[in-house]
Every structure is written in structure tokens, then in C-alpha cells.
Motif scaffolding. Structure first.
Motif, PDB file in Angstrom:
ATOM      1  N   UNK A 202      44.080 -39.188  20.064  1.00  0.00           N
ATOM      2  CA  UNK A 202      43.967 -40.640  19.902  1.00  0.00           C
ATOM      3  C   UNK A 202      44.520 -41.315  21.155  1.00  0.00           C
ATOM      4  N   UNK A 203      43.636 -42.021  21.860  1.00  0.00           N
ATOM      5  CA  UNK A 203      44.057 -42.788  23.029  1.00  0.00           C
ATOM      6  C   UNK A 203      43.685 -44.256  22.927  1.00  0.00           C
ATOM      7  N   UNK A 204      42.916 -44.600  21.901  1.00  0.00           N
ATOM      8  CA  UNK A 204      42.483 -45.981  21.699  1.00  0.00           C
ATOM      9  C   UNK A 204      42.071 -46.145  20.240  1.00  0.00           C
ATOM     10  N   UNK A 205      41.931 -47.388  19.759  1.00  0.00           N
ATOM     11  CA  UNK A 205      41.471 -47.593  18.388  1.00  0.00           C
ATOM     12  C   UNK A 205      40.112 -46.947  18.117  1.00  0.00           C
ATOM     13  N   UNK A 206      39.268 -46.864  19.134  1.00  0.00           N
ATOM     14  CA  UNK A 206      37.948 -46.239  18.942  1.00  0.00           C
ATOM     15  C   UNK A 206      38.070 -44.786  18.484  1.00  0.00           C
ATOM     16  N   UNK A 207      39.155 -44.135  18.878  1.00  0.00           N
ATOM     17  CA  UNK A 207      39.353 -42.732  18.498  1.00  0.00           C
ATOM     18  C   UNK A 207      39.703 -42.579  17.018  1.00  0.00           C
ATOM     19  N   UNK A 208      40.047 -43.683  16.365  1.00  0.00           N
ATOM     20  CA  UNK A 208      40.348 -43.642  14.930  1.00  0.00           C
ATOM     21  C   UNK A 208      39.152 -44.037  14.079  1.00  0.00           C
ATOM     22  N   UNK A 209      38.031 -44.339  14.714  1.00  0.00           N
ATOM     23  CA  UNK A 209      36.852 -44.762  13.972  1.00  0.00           C
ATOM     24  C   UNK A 209      36.433 -43.714  12.940  1.00  0.00           C
ATOM     25  N   UNK A 210      36.395 -44.147  11.673  1.00  0.00           N
ATOM     26  CA  UNK A 210      35.997 -43.306  10.534  1.00  0.00           C
ATOM     27  C   UNK A 210      36.974 -42.169  10.243  1.00  0.00           C
ATOM     28  N   UNK A 211      38.117 -42.157  10.886  1.00  0.00           N
ATOM     29  CA  UNK A 211      39.140 -41.150  10.565  1.00  0.00           C
ATOM     30  C   UNK A 211      39.808 -41.545   9.254  1.00  0.00           C
ATOM     31  N   UNK A 212      39.787 -40.642   8.293  1.00  0.00           N
ATOM     32  CA  UNK A 212      40.470 -40.890   7.025  1.00  0.00           C
ATOM     33  C   UNK A 212      41.960 -40.648   7.240  1.00  0.00           C
ATOM     34  N   UNK A 213      42.704 -41.728   7.209  1.00  0.00           N
ATOM     35  CA  UNK A 213      44.101 -41.711   7.625  1.00  0.00           C
ATOM     36  C   UNK A 213      44.991 -42.010   6.428  1.00  0.00           C
ATOM     37  N   UNK A 214      45.866 -41.067   6.105  1.00  0.00           N
ATOM     38  CA  UNK A 214      46.751 -41.274   4.960  1.00  0.00           C
ATOM     39  C   UNK A 214      47.780 -42.351   5.257  1.00  0.00           C
ATOM     40  N   UNK A 215      47.933 -43.276   4.309  1.00  0.00           N
ATOM     41  CA  UNK A 215      48.977 -44.290   4.382  1.00  0.00           C
ATOM     42  C   UNK A 215      49.713 -44.316   3.048  1.00  0.00           C
ATOM     43  N   UNK A 216      50.911 -44.906   3.063  1.00  0.00           N
ATOM     44  CA  UNK A 216      51.616 -45.139   1.810  1.00  0.00           C
ATOM     45  C   UNK A 216      50.831 -46.134   0.967  1.00  0.00           C
ATOM     46  N   UNK A 217      51.149 -46.170  -0.316  1.00  0.00           N
ATOM     47  CA  UNK A 217      50.436 -47.067  -1.224  1.00  0.00           C
ATOM     48  C   UNK A 217      50.938 -48.490  -1.022  1.00  0.00           C
ATOM     49  N   UNK A 218      50.564 -49.059   0.127  1.00  0.00           N
ATOM     50  CA  UNK A 218      51.058 -50.352   0.543  1.00  0.00           C
ATOM     51  C   UNK A 218      49.890 -51.173   1.072  1.00  0.00           C
ATOM     52  N   UNK A 219      49.598 -52.327   0.456  1.00  0.00           N
ATOM     53  CA  UNK A 219      48.417 -53.110   0.856  1.00  0.00           C
ATOM     54  C   UNK A 219      48.389 -53.482   2.328  1.00  0.00           C
ATOM     55  N   UNK A 220      49.532 -53.893   2.903  1.00  0.00           N
ATOM     56  CA  UNK A 220      49.516 -54.322   4.294  1.00  0.00           C
ATOM     57  C   UNK A 220      49.329 -53.153   5.248  1.00  0.00           C
ATOM     58  N   UNK A 221      49.844 -51.985   4.886  1.00  0.00           N
ATOM     59  CA  UNK A 221      49.639 -50.804   5.724  1.00  0.00           C
ATOM     60  C   UNK A 221      48.164 -50.421   5.734  1.00  0.00           C
ATOM     61  N   UNK A 222      47.503 -50.610   4.614  1.00  0.00           N
ATOM     62  CA  UNK A 222      46.053 -50.397   4.556  1.00  0.00           C
ATOM     63  C   UNK A 222      45.364 -51.346   5.539  1.00  0.00           C
TER      64      UNK A 222
END
Length: 367
Positions: free
Chosen positions: A155-175
């Protein structure tokens, strides 16, 4: 109450703790292992309480009493006297606490970060009534370390996260934050992260380095990226009915133990991030650990304003006041201003600093 995730052994442990001198046995659950940051804080708290009172503290590390939602319910109901839980898991309960997930709000410089947690009026004055509304006495908040990403691909830019399923805590703002980064945020309980990475259900997650190392998340990812967007924050709370019913002497024991544990955990964390990353590199030499440059971080930083606005929409009735006070507190911690952000205090400060007509101005205030 969700009992299905609590094992028979855990229930037995609670019953054993409840037997005998009930008033002298206090139960404390947290979200990490004994040898991780929350566990170290809890052990120091236990040591201080037991050295300065007749009370005993029983510690329940992660998993012994269920997931994060379970221990919070137990703390609110009075089964537990103390609980340590990140605002990441209390976002629905106390929406204002989601402010800690506005990217690039907290400083990366450790001394400023510690000063903020020590002196913040938002933490020490504005948050306690919000926790009290949920049956909780907020004892302290403290930082646990720089949050960094672990992913399958670099990951070097936001484009590298495109469609990456990324685990987050159950927190609306983190989503919302990871959506702004370009990822597909996937809320999951802590206990499911490793397996989800291993099976490809998710392709990334975020945590401090010590947790990535201790939970061996590097085994099922290939890249660690430091984008400098956050520091993991946690809150130590007591059941409010329990706390309010204590004698002044016992309240002081708890407050003193909390202060001692805070000082201890700040010192304990010195060098912990780099030490953990070194252990990861030794265990898996082929892993890449990348710190993005300021230029590379700019596209991530550009998302902060939209996430901040989302916080103001979903962060509860005190969202605006909390955000303004935190910014004032952070400026003060950086040496740039006072900790109060109320209009009254600003007006008073302006009146005090405005020279009378014809009066010479000798210098500028601040650093």
C-alpha cells in the motif's frame, strides 16, 4: 446479556470470585492478553490497589469472558467492576468517542500525545458525563501505540486499497474512514481477524505493532504500512453504581492506582513499537515494513475533512463540543494554546490580549 460466548470455566471463575468477602474482590476484564499493553496496565492497577487496600483484583484477559461486547455488558450490569475497552468498540454506545477515529487528528509526536492524554479537558471533563449516562465511571484513557496496516499487497496510496476487504472494529466512523481511504471496510470481532486473513475473507487489518506481533498477524499478511493516521486509544472504566457506592478512601485508592498505572504504561511503551517490528522482521524476513513519506501520506490526509464532517453528523449531541475541545487540547499539548475552547474563555483571552488604544505590543504570545 450475551452468555453464549462465555465458557463454563469463565462462569465458574466469576462464581469463585463472588464467593467469600464479596466487597473485597473486584473483577477487571480487558481486551488483550496479560503480556500486552492493556494487560500490563491492569497488572499495575491490581498491584497498586492490593498494596494500598485490603481489596483483591481478579483479572480476566481477552477471551476468558467473551468478546468485547460481552465484557461491556457485564461491566454495565455490575458483574464486572472494571473494564478496559477501546472507543472503537463503544462507538454505538457513546458516539462521541468515535472522535478518536478521525484520521490524522492525534499527533504522531509521542511527547505531545502523552501531554494531550494527561491534560485534555475533553477527556477529563466532557467525556465522563457521557460515560456516566451509560452506567460507567470513566477512570482514564491512554494511547497504546501507532496504528499501522497489514495487507496482502503493498500500500503506497489510497488506490492500492481499492476493493480491498479491510477489517475494522465495529465502529461506524472507522467504516467511513476506510471507505474514504478507498477500501471495503469489513467489521469483525477481534477473535476472527487471523482466521479471516488466513482464508481470504479479508485482505487487510489495522492494529499497533505490539498486537500485530503478539497475535502473529504477520504470518497471514505480507506488508506492514505506516501511514501515520492514528494511535490506538483505550478507556478504563468502572461500573458507576459500584464506584459511587465506595467510600472516599476506596475511591482514592482506585484513582491513585489509575494514575500510577497510567505513568507506568507510558514508560512501558517507550521503544515498544520498534521492538515489536524488529521481532516481526526476525520472524518473517521477507515481510515489507514501509513508512510512507509525507508526500505519500497527503492523499490519505486529504480524506480527514470528510471523515470529520461525518463525525459531526453521527457523533452524538456533543460531537461539535468534543471536537472543538479536543482540537484546543491538542494545540495546548503542542505548545500552541490554552486547553479551553469555549466562546467565553476565548472572549476573555481576547480581551486580555488586546492592547488598549495607543498601547505598544511588545511581542507575540505562544511558541
Amino acid at each position: 446479556m450475551t452468555y453464549k460466548t462465555i465458557s463454563a470455566a469463565s462462569i465458574a471463575a466469576l462464581l469463585i470470585g463472588a464467593s467469600g468477602a464479596m466487597a473485597e474482590t473486584w473483577r477487571y476484564a480487558f481486551e488483550e492478553a496479560l503480556d500486552e499493553v492493556q494487560g500490563k496496565f491492569a497488572q499495575k492497577f491490581k498491584e497498586e490497589v492490593e498494596a494500598n487496600s485490603d481489596h483483591e483484583i481478579q483479572l480476566f484477559p481477552f477471551g476468558t469472558l467473551g468478546e468485547s461486547a460481552d465484557i461491556m455488558e457485564q461491566a454495565q450490569s455490575g458483574i464486572l467492576q472494571f473494564v478496559d475497552q477501546s472507543p472503537g468498540f463503544t462507538g454505538a454506545l457513546i458516539p462521541e468517542a468515535q472522535v478518536f477515529f478521525v484520521p490524522y487528528l492525534l499527533p504522531a509526536e509521542q511527547s505531545q500525545l502523552v501531554e494531550f492524554f494527561r491534560t485534555s479537558k475533553a477527556i477529563h471533563e466532557l467525556f465522563p458525563p457521557l460515560y456516566a449516562d451509560q452506567g460507567l465511571e470513566l477512570l482514564t484513557m491512554f494511547p497504546e501505540g501507532e496504528v499501522m496496516m497489514t495487507t496482502q499487497e503493498a500500500v503506497n496510496s489510497p488506490e492500492d486499497l481499492n476493493e480491498v476487504k479491510f477489517r475494522v472494529m465495529t465502529n461506524p466512523l472507522l467504516v467511513d474512514s476506510y471507505e474514504a481511504f478507498g477500501a471495503t471496510p469489513t467489521p469483525l470481532p477481534t477473535g476472527e481477524i487471523y482466521g479471516a486473513l488466513q482464508t481470504g475473507i479479508i485482505q487487510g487489518q489495522e492494529n499497533p505493532a505490539f498486537y500485530i506481533e503478539s497475535m502473529k498477524m504477520y504470518e497471514v499478511t505480507d506488508h506492514i504500512t505506516r501511514i501515520g493516521h492514528s494511535n490506538y486509544t483505550t478507556a478504563v472504566m468502572a461500573n458507576k453504581e459500584f464506584f459511587d457506592g465506595l467510600s472516599d478512601e476506596d475511591k482514592k485508592v482506585i484513582q491513585d492506582a489509575t494514575a500510577a498505572a497510567f505513568d507506568y504504561i507510558i514508560e512501558y511503551q517507550e521503544g515498544l513499537t520498534e521492538e515489536s517490528l524488529a521481532k516481526i522482521q526476525e520472524a518473517k524476513p521477507e515481510i515489507t515494513i514501509t513508512t510512507l513519506t509525507e508526500e505519500e501520506r497527503e492523499p490519505f490526509k486529504a480524506t480527514a475533512e470528510s471523515v470529520e464532517q461525518k463525525f459531526l453528523e453521527i457523533g452524538g449531541s456533543q460531537a461539535q463540543a468534543i471536537l472543538e475541545q479536543m482540537k484546543a487540547d491538542l494545540a495546548a499539548a503542542a505548545g500552541g494554546g490554552e486547553t479551553s475552547s469555549t466562546a467565553e474563555n476565548e472572549d476573555e483571552a481576547a480581551a486580555a490580549e488586546t492592547p488598549a488604544e495607543g498601547e505598544a505590543v511588545e511581542g507575540e504570545a505562544g511558541n
